[in-house]
Design a protein around this motif. Structure first.
Motif, PDB file in Angstrom:
ATOM      1  N   SER A  17       0.950  -1.347   0.244  1.00 39.15           N
ATOM      2  CA  SER A  17       0.120  -0.189  -0.233  1.00 39.15           C
ATOM      3  C   SER A  17       1.136   1.564  -0.297  1.00 39.15           C
ATOM      4  N   PRO A  18       0.377   1.964  -0.631  1.00 42.89           N
ATOM      5  CA  PRO A  18       0.544   3.891  -0.039  1.00 42.89           C
ATOM      6  C   PRO A  18       1.378   3.981   0.955  1.00 42.89           C
ATOM      7  N   LEU A  19       2.563   4.326   1.221  1.00 37.38           N
ATOM      8  CA  LEU A  19       2.927   4.826   2.914  1.00 37.38           C
ATOM      9  C   LEU A  19       2.609   6.351   3.156  1.00 37.38           C
ATOM     10  N   TRP A  20       1.766   6.666   2.626  1.00 37.87           N
ATOM     11  CA  TRP A  20       0.241   8.198   3.467  1.00 37.87           C
ATOM     12  C   TRP A  20      -0.047   6.350   3.818  1.00 37.87           C
ATOM     13  N   PHE A  21      -1.285   5.892   3.706  1.00 34.44           N
ATOM     14  CA  PHE A  21      -2.159   5.146   4.110  1.00 34.44           C
ATOM     15  C   PHE A  21      -1.712   4.933   4.601  1.00 34.44           C
ATOM     16  N   ASN A  22      -0.452   3.727   4.442  1.00 32.70           N
ATOM     17  CA  ASN A  22       0.372   2.441   5.912  1.00 32.70           C
ATOM     18  C   ASN A  22       0.296   3.743   6.924  1.00 32.70           C
ATOM     19  N   ILE A  23       0.212   5.218   7.672  1.00 35.32           N
ATOM     20  CA  ILE A  23       0.879   6.398   8.303  1.00 35.32           C
ATOM     21  C   ILE A  23      -0.506   5.900   8.442  1.00 35.32           C
ATOM     22  N   VAL A  24      -1.270   6.832   8.101  1.00 35.70           N
ATOM     23  CA  VAL A  24      -3.425   7.087   7.805  1.00 35.70           C
ATOM     24  C   VAL A  24      -3.967   6.219   8.818  1.00 35.70           C
ATOM     25  N   ASP A  25      -3.071   4.228   8.375  1.00 36.41           N
ATOM     26  CA  ASP A  25      -4.201   3.787   9.341  1.00 36.41           C
ATOM     27  C   ASP A  25      -3.568   2.947  10.198  1.00 36.41           C
ATOM     28  N   LEU A  26      -2.498   3.109  10.357  1.00 31.83           N
ATOM     29  CA  LEU A  26      -2.015   2.514  11.929  1.00 31.83           C
ATOM     30  C   LEU A  26      -1.652   3.556  12.388  1.00 31.83           C
ATOM     31  N   VAL A  27      -1.776   4.447  11.952  1.00 36.81           N
ATOM     32  CA  VAL A  27      -1.917   5.991  13.619  1.00 36.81           C
ATOM     33  C   VAL A  27      -3.275   6.413  14.285  1.00 36.81           C
ATOM     34  N   GLY A  28      -4.579   6.097  12.608  1.00 34.89           N
ATOM     35  CA  GLY A  28      -5.448   7.006  12.973  1.00 34.89           C
ATOM     36  C   GLY A  28      -6.488   6.087  13.355  1.00 34.89           C
ATOM     37  N   ALA A  29      -6.649   4.827  12.944  1.00 33.17           N
ATOM     38  CA  ALA A  29      -7.503   3.474  12.834  1.00 33.17           C
ATOM     39  C   ALA A  29      -7.125   2.490  14.190  1.00 33.17           C
ATOM     40  N   TYR A  30      -6.487   2.718  14.983  1.00 37.81           N
ATOM     41  CA  TYR A  30      -6.762   1.585  15.730  1.00 37.81           C
ATOM     42  C   TYR A  30      -7.194   2.026  17.359  1.00 37.81           C
TER      43      TYR A  30
END
Length: 141
Positions: free
Chosen positions: A109-122
């Motif tokens: 996945s794109p780096l921006w998505f990985n950061i947003v997902d790992l930082v914001g979704a959990y």
């Protein structure tokens, strides 16, 4: 029922229900935002090979699936545990975060998505679930 057993059952229920919410959103996501033409999303290998075709809009529902699955699982757990609801909710968030890390390692996945997902979704969603559960419990009194 002993507190440890009740807390463990609540956590297991949170994981199962949160996982079902996550998978339910993932399963319907293709009918809401169709995958890009030529993308094979039926297998992990096909998804890995076609990830470069995805646009930002294709990452919206996976993020929502991760965030809402965690939120629901943490809320349910925090509501039903006997003690330390925030701790248990964060445990649920950490459990789902491990799944998110696994996705980052597995899917390109794109780096921006990985950061947003790992930082914001959990963890933030787990904390929010604990807050909502506390408000619901307070209203029940």
């Amino acid at each position: 029922m002993k507190p440890f057993i009740r807390n463990s059952i609540a956590a297991l229920a949170g994981i199962v229900v949160g996982g079902a919410v996550n998978m339910g959103i993932i399963l319907i996501s293709g009918s809401i935002i169709p995958p890009p033409g030529g993308a094979d999303v039926t297998t992990m290998e096909g998804l890995q090979e076609s990830m470069h075709l995805f646009q930002p809009k294709h990452f919206l529902l996976p993020f929502l699936a991760h965030a809402l699955g965690t939120l629901v699982g943490a809320l349910l757990t925090a509501y039903f545990v006997v003690s330390e609801p925030k701790k248990w909710a964060i445990f649920i968030g950490c459990f789902f975060l491990l799944g998110g890390v696994s996705n980052v390692v597995t899917l390109p996945s794109p780096l921006w998505f990985n950061i947003v997902d790992l930082v914001g979704a959990y963890i933030p969603m787990a904390y929010l679930g604990a807050i909502i559960a506390a408000k619901i419990k307070h209203q029940d009194l």
